[in-house]
Motif scaffolding. Structure first.
Motif, PDB file in Angstrom:
ATOM      1  N   LEU A  55       3.246  -2.322  -4.594  1.00  0.00           N
ATOM      2  CA  LEU A  55       2.317  -0.913  -5.175  1.00  0.00           C
ATOM      3  C   LEU A  55       2.452   0.041  -4.118  1.00  0.00           C
ATOM      4  O   LEU A  55       2.410   1.140  -4.526  1.00  0.00           O
ATOM      5  CB  LEU A  55       1.209  -1.392  -5.591  1.00  0.00           C
ATOM      6  CG  LEU A  55       0.814  -2.362  -6.894  1.00  0.00           C
ATOM      7  CD1 LEU A  55      -0.501  -2.638  -7.248  1.00  0.00           C
ATOM      8  CD2 LEU A  55       1.805  -1.815  -7.838  1.00  0.00           C
ATOM      9  N   ALA A  56       2.358  -0.247  -2.803  1.00  0.00           N
ATOM     10  CA  ALA A  56       2.002   0.992  -1.689  1.00  0.00           C
ATOM     11  C   ALA A  56       3.324   1.476  -1.633  1.00  0.00           C
ATOM     12  O   ALA A  56       3.265   2.617  -0.927  1.00  0.00           O
ATOM     13  CB  ALA A  56       1.537   0.149  -0.317  1.00  0.00           C
ATOM     14  N   ARG A  57       4.289   1.017  -1.981  1.00  0.00           N
ATOM     15  CA  ARG A  57       5.852   1.639  -1.779  1.00  0.00           C
ATOM     16  C   ARG A  57       6.013   2.482  -3.085  1.00  0.00           C
ATOM     17  O   ARG A  57       7.061   3.176  -2.915  1.00  0.00           O
ATOM     18  CB  ARG A  57       6.546   0.631  -1.541  1.00  0.00           C
ATOM     19  CG  ARG A  57       6.762  -0.011  -0.176  1.00  0.00           C
ATOM     20  CD  ARG A  57       8.096  -0.991  -0.035  1.00  0.00           C
ATOM     21  NE  ARG A  57       8.589  -1.737  -0.937  1.00  0.00           N
ATOM     22  CZ  ARG A  57       8.224  -3.185  -1.213  1.00  0.00           C
ATOM     23  NH1 ARG A  57       7.037  -3.627  -0.213  1.00  0.00           N
ATOM     24  NH2 ARG A  57       8.203  -3.927  -2.064  1.00  0.00           N
ATOM     25  N   THR A  58       5.289   2.382  -4.098  1.00  0.00           N
ATOM     26  CA  THR A  58       5.876   2.857  -5.608  1.00  0.00           C
ATOM     27  C   THR A  58       4.834   3.728  -6.134  1.00  0.00           C
ATOM     28  O   THR A  58       5.067   4.515  -6.819  1.00  0.00           O
ATOM     29  CB  THR A  58       6.117   1.727  -6.535  1.00  0.00           C
ATOM     30  OG1 THR A  58       5.168   0.823  -6.501  1.00  0.00           O
ATOM     31  CG2 THR A  58       7.419   0.812  -5.923  1.00  0.00           C
ATOM     32  N   LEU A  59       3.595   3.588  -5.828  1.00  0.00           N
ATOM     33  CA  LEU A  59       2.403   4.485  -6.712  1.00  0.00           C
ATOM     34  C   LEU A  59       2.382   5.819  -5.973  1.00  0.00           C
ATOM     35  O   LEU A  59       2.476   6.037  -4.703  1.00  0.00           O
ATOM     36  CB  LEU A  59       1.027   3.578  -6.627  1.00  0.00           C
ATOM     37  CG  LEU A  59       1.152   2.258  -7.237  1.00  0.00           C
ATOM     38  CD1 LEU A  59      -0.129   1.794  -7.611  1.00  0.00           C
ATOM     39  CD2 LEU A  59       1.853   2.429  -8.655  1.00  0.00           C
TER      40      LEU A  59
ATOM     41  N   LEU B 286      -8.924  -3.903  -3.624  1.00  0.00           N
ATOM     42  CA  LEU B 286      -8.814  -3.474  -2.190  1.00  0.00           C
ATOM     43  C   LEU B 286      -8.462  -1.958  -2.382  1.00  0.00           C
ATOM     44  O   LEU B 286      -8.012  -1.617  -3.174  1.00  0.00           O
ATOM     45  CB  LEU B 286      -7.602  -4.192  -1.574  1.00  0.00           C
ATOM     46  CG  LEU B 286      -6.394  -4.370  -2.025  1.00  0.00           C
ATOM     47  CD1 LEU B 286      -5.382  -3.376  -1.609  1.00  0.00           C
ATOM     48  CD2 LEU B 286      -5.755  -5.959  -1.772  1.00  0.00           C
ATOM     49  N   ARG B 287      -8.696  -1.498  -0.976  1.00  0.00           N
ATOM     50  CA  ARG B 287      -8.201   0.015  -0.794  1.00  0.00           C
ATOM     51  C   ARG B 287      -6.990  -0.040  -0.251  1.00  0.00           C
ATOM     52  O   ARG B 287      -6.905  -0.647   0.721  1.00  0.00           O
ATOM     53  CB  ARG B 287      -9.305   0.758  -0.005  1.00  0.00           C
ATOM     54  CG  ARG B 287     -11.042   0.752  -0.618  1.00  0.00           C
ATOM     55  CD  ARG B 287     -11.836   1.739   0.091  1.00  0.00           C
ATOM     56  NE  ARG B 287     -12.226   0.908   1.410  1.00  0.00           N
ATOM     57  CZ  ARG B 287     -13.277   0.292   1.375  1.00  0.00           C
ATOM     58  NH1 ARG B 287     -14.078  -0.027   0.601  1.00  0.00           N
ATOM     59  NH2 ARG B 287     -13.498  -0.320   2.593  1.00  0.00           N
TER      60      ARG B 287
ATOM     61  N   GLU C 208      -3.255   0.272   4.825  1.00  0.00           N
ATOM     62  CA  GLU C 208      -2.358   0.907   5.738  1.00  0.00           C
ATOM     63  C   GLU C 208      -2.987   0.754   7.131  1.00  0.00           C
ATOM     64  O   GLU C 208      -2.030   0.889   8.059  1.00  0.00           O
ATOM     65  CB  GLU C 208      -2.512   2.549   5.341  1.00  0.00           C
ATOM     66  CG  GLU C 208      -1.848   2.532   3.845  1.00  0.00           C
ATOM     67  CD  GLU C 208      -2.166   4.035   3.411  1.00  0.00           C
ATOM     68  OE1 GLU C 208      -1.371   4.495   2.313  1.00  0.00           O
ATOM     69  OE2 GLU C 208      -2.990   4.784   4.022  1.00  0.00           O
ATOM     70  N   ALA C 209      -4.213   0.687   7.218  1.00  0.00           N
ATOM     71  CA  ALA C 209      -4.931   0.550   8.655  1.00  0.00           C
ATOM     72  C   ALA C 209      -4.653  -0.701   9.192  1.00  0.00           C
ATOM     73  O   ALA C 209      -4.682  -0.813  10.474  1.00  0.00           O
ATOM     74  CB  ALA C 209      -6.476   1.224   8.458  1.00  0.00           C
TER      75      ALA C 209
END
Length: 744
Positions: free
Chosen positions: A398-402, A425-426, A431-432
């Protein structure tokens, strides 16, 4: 009251006295780690320090499958979780042993042994086969001044042919500590006191009470606690010298008179109490030994030890794509302004991108709900055993596509169209923390696990999921154990499986078997006085091509924390009918409660579409508890297949990689006499994940349940897709235990 006997032959305990003197001497080692068995060097830090040995493999096993010398026990414990299988033979006696280290201080063993009788039959058999259980508990660890001490109960719930109790102490020494200069090696000294079989030769005292003699053909299966630590007590002792990391030389003084074997059966002649042996550690898992025993016999052992935490093939999981920081989206920020959330075509494009990213991770997108700052992904996990690992892969996809405006991810693993939990989750935490050494703990602490709830109405559903058809073909094995004529029988063949899912929650499935080879059909016919609900296995094994199962089932969520299942059709080879189940399992609770009801009809022996006359209602109320450290307790109470009422206690230990070992017993209103051999139903089971062997992600397992005796009392019907195992794996406790795998 202890009554001491006069020692007419003091020479026979000199070895024991010497061993006890050695045990009382000051040791030179610190507390011994359980896993490595590495002993600190006596001269560590000096110029004359002896050469260090590599950490030793787990302790060797005796002829009973427990840590020991040759025929006598030692105080050793295996590494926690160790699973050992061994075979030993000498003087017409064979023993098949399975041992599991259930806790760091507690182990349990199951044994199947055969005693050849040379014409003088035992209970009417030329070779007398028997089963037994052992349990051992460590009383304290080895310390600088103290030996390790263990208490054991041997054959405590069988017919008593090997019944014994003992206390044993073991101490270890480096060669340097014994004044042998730079000689490498280790010496292990063991001494103990035994009752029963281990108190039958060279007794020095009696603790009162009478131990009844062994009776061949007894049904067994009941605890003989009224005999424990009663009768004559005798010393035993032994030495083990390990010159290097492969070889071991052993000698022991045995306190077992082998009264049964050297009597009328005349299995062998006992000429001496001293035994000698040599063992070779062929590999980390295989150990071989050869021995000269009791002054007249040659024997050997083969030992295989496995540890769930040490797979034979390291797991090789394709690396996931790293988390894509939203700073990389800067050039496309205009394209992904927040008004994208109002565009149906853009949402569908995002769904397609997410589906492709999930497919690359081995996951299947069921639906996605998109809002300007949050997204809910419902996905299926056909690849990874760990729900936490699957969630980590889904989050990175999801982090790569949203779009960059989406900050909150809500991940919902789905089974049969039903959401099992919601992991929130945030994205900024993702990322951090990706490269933080504390990433697993920190992210889990910052995330939430909630009830999944129903699928949102605005969810964009994948258009290619239903209807769905799958099929597979592979080998199968069907074992039969402990027939007095032939202890192990086996059928092997091919199993063709197929399933069809017309809509979420619905499933139509079946299996056809073709036997290729086997001898289960040659076993003994049932002699049970109860309805033959399980003991007609021989009759069912007469047919080569069979319909193993054919059923339709539905899985759904009727309300918060509630799950439901209905199944109708041919459940298994012996029964068909109608089944219903309801499970209450809050996502953040370690407890669960369930109720199952079944109306079943016994299938005909040919396992087609016809039935026999036997019909019955069976069902149970169940309580489930996750106890921590992988232990799971299940309590069932209800009605069983033979119409008997009672309860079952099951305790499993499941490791994070899916390796499972467990035991169970059932007590019902069927008397021990009516139940027959074994007195009540009991057994153990294990399941080994396929990926533990192959080193590649898989959800498949190889499982086996072994009962010392298959009888008709306390038997359940086997219904596919029972709820608890499917639901629990994605709830909070499992996710927490597996949190480190989120980043794998």
């Amino acid at each position: 009251m202890i009554r001491f006997k006069p020692l007419q032959r003091s020479a026979r305990i000199q070895a024991v006295v010497a061993a006890l003197l050695v045990l009382s001497a000051p040791a030179v080692q610190a507390q011994r780690p359980d896993i490595t068995r590495d002993v600190p060097d006596a001269a560590a830090g000096t110029a004359e320090a002896a050469p260090r040995l590599k950490p030793l493999p787990p302790p060797s096993l005796n002829f009973y499958g427990s840590p020991g010398i040759i025929d006598m026990p030692s105080a050793d414990m295996l590494p926690d979780g160790q699973y050992a299988v061994s075979y030993s033979w000498f003087g017409g006696t064979s023993r098949y042993n399975i041992t599991f280290q259930a806790l760091p201080w507690l182990s349990a063993s199951f044994r199947y042994n055969g005693i050849q009788t040379n014409g003088a039959q035992i209970a009417g058999f030329d070779t007398y086969y028997d089963r037994g259980f052992d349990v051992r508990a460590r009383l304290w660890r080895e310390r600088r001044w103290l030996p390790e001490v263990t208490m054991g109960l041997q054959d405590f719930a069988g017919t008593g042919v090997y019944a014994a109790e003992y206390f044993t102490a073991t101490k270890r020494f480096e060669a340097a500590a014994l004044g042998w200069g730079r000689t490498p090696g280790r010496l292990k000294v063991t001494a103990g006191l035994g009752w029963g079989r281990l108190g039958s030769h060279g007794a020095i005292a009696s603790t009162g009470g009478q131990r009844p003699a062994f009776v061949g053909g007894d049904t067994g299966g009941e605890l003989s606690y009224d005999q424990w630590f009663r009768g004559d007590v005798a010393p035993f002792a032994g030495l083990e010298w390990q010159p290097d990391d492969r070889w071991s030389l052993k000698a022991e003084y045995s306190s077992d008179a082998y009264t049964l074997e050297t009597g009328a059966p005349n299995v062998f002649e006992r000429k001496s109490s001293l035994n000698y042996g040599v063992e070779y550690q062929y590999s980390d898992r295989l150990r071989l030994g050869a021995y000269y025993l009791y002054g007249s016999e040659v024997g050997f052992t083969a030992q295989i030890q496995l540890n769930p935490n040490q797979p034979p093939t390291p797991m090789a999981v394709p690396a996931s794509q790293p988390v894509a920081p939203r700073s990389q989206w800067a050039t496309e920020e205009a394209h992904w302004r927040q008004d994208w959330a109002a565009s149906v075509p853009k949402k569908q494009k995002i769904r397609d991108l997410a589906a492709e990213a999930l497919k690359a991770e081995g996951l299947v997108l069921e639906s996605i709900t998109l809002k300007a700052t949050e997204a809910e992904l419902r996905y299926r996990n056909p690849r990874y055993r760990s729900a936490s690992q699957a969630a980590g892969r889904a989050a990175r996809a999801l982090a790569r596509t949203l779009p960059p405006s989406v900050e909150t991810f809500r991940l919902v693993p789905v089974r049969r169209g039903t959401g099992l939990a919601a992991i929130e989750l945030r994205r900024s935490d993702l990322e951090a923390l990706e490269f933080s050494p504390e990433a697993a703990d920190a992210l889990f602490a910052a995330s939430g696990v909630h009830d999944a709830g129903p699928q949102p109405q605005e969810a964009i559903v994948s258009a290619e999921l239903y209807p769905a058809f799958t099929s597979s073909i592979g080998p199968y094995t069907e074992p039969a154990y402990f027939d007095p004529d032939q202890p192990f029988r086996l059928d092997v063949g091919l199993n063709l499986k197929a399933s069809y899912a017309p809509a979420p929650g619905w499933r139509i499935a079946g299996a056809i078997r073709q036997r290729i080879w086997g001898n289960v059909q040659d076993g003994r016919a049932s002699n049970s006085v109860l309805p033959h609900v399980r003991t007609d296995q021989v009759e069912y094994a007469q047919y080569g091509t069979t319909l193993e199962s054919l059923y339709v089932s539905r899985f759904w969520k009727p309300g918060g924390d509630l799950y439901a299942r209905t199944t109708a059709g041919l459940f298994e080879s012996m029964y068909g009918g109608v089944s219903g189940e309801v499970l209450w399992k809050p996502v953040n609770s370690r407890l669960g409660l369930g109720v199952e009801a079944n109306y079943v009809v016994q299938r005909d022996f040919d396992q087609r579409f016809s039935f026999r006359d036997y019909k019955t209602f069976t069902g149970h109320a169940s309580a489930y508890a996750e106890l921590g450290k992988g232990y799971q307790l299940q309590l069932d109470a209800g009605r069983y297949l033979a119409g008997d009422y009672g309860g079952t206690v099951t305790l499993d230990r499941e490791f994070n990689n899916g390796f499972l070992v467990g035991a169970f017993f059932t007590l019902t209103n069927v008397s021990a006499e009516d139940f027959g051999e074994g007195s009540f139903d009991k057994g153990f089971r294990f399941s080994i994940p396929v990926d533990w062997f192959l080193g590649k992600p898989s959800r498949s397992s190889l499982g086996l349940t072994i009962r010392p005796t298959q009888r008709d009392g306390g038997q359940k019907v086997s219904v596919p897709d029972r709820l608890y195992g499917q639901v629990r794996e994605a709830h909070r406790k499992s996710l927490e235990d597996q949190r480190a795998r989120f980043w794998e």
